[in-house]
Design a protein around this motif. Structure first.
Motif, PDB file in Angstrom:
ATOM      1  N   GLY A 196       1.344   0.398   1.092  1.00 50.06           N
ATOM      2  CA  GLY A 196       1.497  -1.006   0.694  1.00 50.06           C
ATOM      3  C   GLY A 196       0.169  -1.733   0.701  1.00 50.06           C
ATOM      4  O   GLY A 196      -0.125  -2.538  -0.196  1.00 50.06           O
ATOM      5  N   ALA A 197      -0.653  -1.469   1.710  1.00 41.47           N
ATOM      6  CA  ALA A 197      -1.970  -2.100   1.795  1.00 41.47           C
ATOM      7  C   ALA A 197      -2.869  -1.656   0.646  1.00 41.47           C
ATOM      8  O   ALA A 197      -3.631  -2.456   0.083  1.00 41.47           O
ATOM      9  CB  ALA A 197      -2.620  -1.762   3.132  1.00 41.47           C
ATOM     10  N   ILE A 198      -2.788  -0.362   0.294  1.00 40.27           N
ATOM     11  CA  ILE A 198      -3.587   0.137  -0.845  1.00 40.27           C
ATOM     12  C   ILE A 198      -3.147  -0.586  -2.120  1.00 40.27           C
ATOM     13  O   ILE A 198      -3.991  -1.013  -2.919  1.00 40.27           O
ATOM     14  CB  ILE A 198      -3.428   1.656  -0.987  1.00 40.27           C
ATOM     15  CG1 ILE A 198      -4.077   2.379   0.207  1.00 40.27           C
ATOM     16  CG2 ILE A 198      -4.079   2.127  -2.301  1.00 40.27           C
ATOM     17  CD1 ILE A 198      -3.785   3.865   0.249  1.00 40.27           C
ATOM     18  N   GLU A 199      -1.830  -0.723  -2.316  1.00 41.34           N
ATOM     19  CA  GLU A 199      -1.347  -1.425  -3.515  1.00 41.34           C
ATOM     20  C   GLU A 199      -1.887  -2.843  -3.568  1.00 41.34           C
ATOM     21  O   GLU A 199      -2.382  -3.292  -4.610  1.00 41.34           O
ATOM     22  CB  GLU A 199       0.174  -1.436  -3.547  1.00 41.34           C
ATOM     23  CG  GLU A 199       0.718  -2.221  -4.733  1.00 41.34           C
ATOM     24  CD  GLU A 199       2.231  -2.116  -4.889  1.00 41.34           C
ATOM     25  OE1 GLU A 199       2.812  -3.008  -5.543  1.00 41.34           O
ATOM     26  OE2 GLU A 199       2.824  -1.160  -4.350  1.00 41.34           O
ATOM     27  N   ARG A 200      -1.799  -3.551  -2.453  1.00 43.58           N
ATOM     28  CA  ARG A 200      -2.296  -4.929  -2.435  1.00 43.58           C
ATOM     29  C   ARG A 200      -3.796  -4.976  -2.701  1.00 43.58           C
ATOM     30  O   ARG A 200      -4.311  -5.941  -3.276  1.00 43.58           O
ATOM     31  CB  ARG A 200      -1.973  -5.574  -1.085  1.00 43.58           C
ATOM     32  CG  ARG A 200      -0.486  -5.820  -0.864  1.00 43.58           C
ATOM     33  CD  ARG A 200      -0.226  -6.687   0.358  1.00 43.58           C
ATOM     34  NE  ARG A 200      -0.648  -6.022   1.601  1.00 43.58           N
ATOM     35  CZ  ARG A 200       0.113  -5.198   2.300  1.00 43.58           C
ATOM     36  NH1 ARG A 200       1.326  -4.884   1.866  1.00 43.58           N
ATOM     37  NH2 ARG A 200      -0.309  -4.667   3.425  1.00 43.58           N
TER      38      ARG A 200
END
Length: 205
Positions: A196-200
């Motif tokens: 999720g952090a990579i996506e953001r």
């Protein structure tokens, strides 16, 4: 430490698979230092001379092992469902990245020295360097197509897929070393947070 021998005489492709299976087991158990042509031959049930008919040295064997795993990852990237979203796509490929790192992580320095940084270049080594670049391109393509499918846009920067790849390797390393688990963070929770952090981090605002 011999692999199961069912390869028929004259089956060159099967013999090559036997050699690579032997080498992969040695690499996993003993690391790069234990990967010798003699040990590979012993594990494959063939002579050292036979191994040299397929590979010019252990650097070429190591490169071929990496190439095989990267090819598998490319196939997954090509077919993964883009509607999952970027975090979902990354979760789909995470097990393969973690397995790749588990098998080859201890030898990453040799991979860097022999393949990516212009060390001695046999046919297999040159092929694996190209395969690494193809994997990064496949990752970039999957990320772009996924963002488009979800009505998003990625940050326009050529460093983006490399950063995503390095982030996945970092996640794999933590999962294997169980660093987060020592702080009572479950693997599934860590994977969900990291992807999720990579996506953001890659979506243009």
């Amino acid at each position: 430490m011999s692999t199961e021998q069912t390869t028929a005489w004259g089956d060159a492709e099967g013999r090559r698979r036997d050699i690579l299976s032997s080498a992969e087991l040695i690499l996993e158990q003993q690391g790069y230092a234990g990967l010798t042509m003699r040990a590979i031959a012993l594990g494959a049930g063939v002579s050292s001379g036979t191994v040299y008919q397929y590979f010019s040295g252990k650097e070429d064997v190591f490169a071929a092992l990496m190439e095989r795993r990267l090819d598998e990852l490319q196939r997954t990237l090509a077919k993964v469902d883009r509607s999952l979203g970027i975090a979902g796509v990354l979760r789909e490929i995470e097990p393969q990245v973690t397995e790749l790192w588990r098998r080859f992580g201890r030898s990453a320095a040799q991979w860097e020295a022999k393949v990516l940084s212009g060390g001695r270049r046999g046919k297999e080594i040159a092929g694996s360097a190209q395969d690494y670049r193809k994997t990064i391109k496949a990752l970039a393509k999957a990320l772009n197509e996924t963002a488009e499918a979800c009505g998003q846009a990625l940050i326009d920067d050529p460093a983006l897929p490399h950063w995503v790849w390095d982030s996945l390797i970092g996640l794999a390393d933590d999962l294997l070393l169980q660093g987060a688990r020592t702080n009572r963070v479950k693997p599934a929770q860590l994977i969900a947070f990291a992807t999720g952090a990579i996506e953001r981090g890659v979506i243009a605002r």
